[in-house]
Design a protein around this motif. Sequence first.
Motif, short mmCIF file in Angstrom:
data_model
loop_
_atom_site.label_atom_id
_atom_site.label_comp_id
_atom_site.label_asym_id
_atom_site.label_seq_id
_atom_site.Cartn_x
_atom_site.Cartn_y
_atom_site.Cartn_z
N ALA A 165 46.40 -19.08 -20.98
CA ALA A 165 47.66 -19.21 -22.40
C ALA A 165 47.90 -17.21 -22.76
CB ALA A 165 46.63 -19.26 -23.12
N LEU A 166 47.29 -16.62 -21.87
CA LEU A 166 47.58 -15.01 -21.88
C LEU A 166 49.20 -14.74 -21.20
CD1 LEU A 166 47.74 -12.28 -23.31
CD2 LEU A 166 46.51 -11.27 -21.43
N GLN A 167 48.68 -15.11 -20.06
CA GLN A 167 50.17 -15.03 -18.96
C GLN A 167 51.74 -15.72 -19.53
OE1 GLN A 167 47.72 -15.74 -15.46
NE2 GLN A 167 47.92 -14.04 -15.30
N ALA A 168 51.17 -17.40 -20.13
CA ALA A 168 52.40 -18.17 -21.22
C ALA A 168 52.47 -18.01 -22.12
CB ALA A 168 51.55 -19.95 -21.34
N GLY A 169 52.61 -16.95 -22.34
CA GLY A 169 52.25 -16.23 -24.34
C GLY A 169 51.73 -17.21 -24.82
N THR A 170 51.00 -18.08 -25.09
CA THR A 170 50.43 -18.96 -26.01
C THR A 170 49.36 -18.84 -26.37
OG1 THR A 170 49.89 -20.08 -24.54
CG2 THR A 170 51.70 -20.42 -25.31
N LEU A 171 48.39 -17.55 -26.04
CA LEU A 171 47.24 -17.51 -26.22
C LEU A 171 47.25 -17.41 -28.14
CD1 LEU A 171 44.45 -16.32 -25.62
CD2 LEU A 171 44.79 -14.04 -26.37
N THR A 172 45.89 -18.20 -29.10
CA THR A 172 45.78 -18.04 -29.97
C THR A 172 44.57 -16.47 -30.39
OG1 THR A 172 44.16 -19.98 -30.20
CG2 THR A 172 46.20 -20.54 -30.25
N ALA A 173 44.93 -16.69 -31.12
CA ALA A 173 43.32 -15.98 -31.90
C ALA A 173 42.54 -16.68 -32.11
CB ALA A 173 43.34 -15.49 -33.51
N ASP A 174 42.23 -17.80 -32.07
CA ASP A 174 41.31 -19.06 -31.88
C ASP A 174 40.39 -18.62 -31.26
OD1 ASP A 174 41.08 -19.37 -34.90
OD2 ASP A 174 42.19 -21.68 -34.03
N GLN A 175 41.20 -19.17 -29.65
CA GLN A 175 41.08 -18.43 -28.15
C GLN A 175 40.49 -17.10 -27.87
OE1 GLN A 175 45.37 -20.10 -26.18
NE2 GLN A 175 43.36 -20.82 -24.85
N GLY A 187 39.39 -15.67 -30.43
CA GLY A 187 37.92 -15.45 -30.99
C GLY A 187 36.77 -16.33 -30.51
N ALA A 188 37.18 -16.99 -28.88
CA ALA A 188 36.16 -17.31 -29.05
C ALA A 188 35.17 -17.23 -27.47
CB ALA A 188 36.60 -18.90 -28.40
N VAL A 189 36.42 -16.47 -26.65
CA VAL A 189 36.60 -15.79 -25.83
C VAL A 189 34.77 -14.73 -26.68
CG1 VAL A 189 36.77 -14.40 -24.34
CG2 VAL A 189 37.54 -16.70 -24.54
N GLN A 190 35.25 -14.07 -26.97
CA GLN A 190 34.71 -12.71 -27.63
C GLN A 190 33.51 -13.30 -28.46
OE1 GLN A 190 34.95 -9.51 -27.02
NE2 GLN A 190 36.69 -10.21 -25.80
N ALA A 191 33.29 -14.68 -28.95
CA ALA A 191 31.88 -14.83 -29.01
C ALA A 191 31.38 -15.11 -28.47
CB ALA A 191 31.80 -15.73 -30.34
N GLY A 192 31.72 -16.01 -27.36
CA GLY A 192 30.99 -16.49 -26.18
C GLY A 192 30.14 -15.08 -25.47
N VAL A 193 31.04 -13.79 -25.07
CA VAL A 193 30.56 -12.87 -24.57
C VAL A 193 29.87 -11.63 -25.56
CG1 VAL A 193 31.49 -10.32 -24.28
CG2 VAL A 193 33.32 -12.41 -23.15
N THR A 194 29.62 -11.59 -26.51
CA THR A 194 28.77 -11.48 -27.30
C THR A 194 27.20 -12.13 -27.55
OG1 THR A 194 30.39 -10.59 -28.77
CG2 THR A 194 28.69 -10.49 -29.73
N ALA A 195 28.04 -13.26 -27.43
CA ALA A 195 26.50 -14.38 -27.62
C ALA A 195 25.90 -13.77 -25.85
CB ALA A 195 26.36 -16.04 -27.81
N PHE A 196 26.44 -14.03 -24.65
CA PHE A 196 25.96 -13.24 -23.27
C PHE A 196 25.25 -12.56 -23.65
CE2 PHE A 196 26.28 -12.34 -18.92
CZ PHE A 196 25.32 -13.10 -18.79
N ALA A 197 25.69 -11.18 -24.20
CA ALA A 197 25.11 -10.37 -23.59
C ALA A 197 24.46 -10.20 -24.40
CB ALA A 197 26.73 -9.01 -24.31
N ALA A 198 23.80 -10.09 -25.51
CA ALA A 198 22.76 -9.81 -26.34
C ALA A 198 21.65 -11.03 -25.59
CB ALA A 198 23.27 -11.01 -27.62
#
Length: 68
Positions: free
Chosen positions: A20-30, A32-43
């Motif tokens: 989505a980032l490469q296509a210029g269509t990345l949303t804040a929700d997308q 945020g979902a990645v960041q939430a997943g990263v944070t949970a995995f790290a914890a």
Amino acid sequence: MTAFDFPAKLLELERSAWAALQAGTLTADQAGAVQAGVTAFAAEAGVDRYEVEMGLKRAVRHPEAAEG
């Protein structure tokens, strides 16, 4: 840098966000979902969130570097 065994769901979230980032269509929700997943995995793993994020990006964006 530490190699991580990322769950398939987290890898798919990052792949989708990267596309989505490469296509210029990345949303804040997308993003945020990645960041939430990263944070949970790290914890859960007891490691630095920054290292997890960099490892995940490397695994998705540069898989040849992550393997070697």
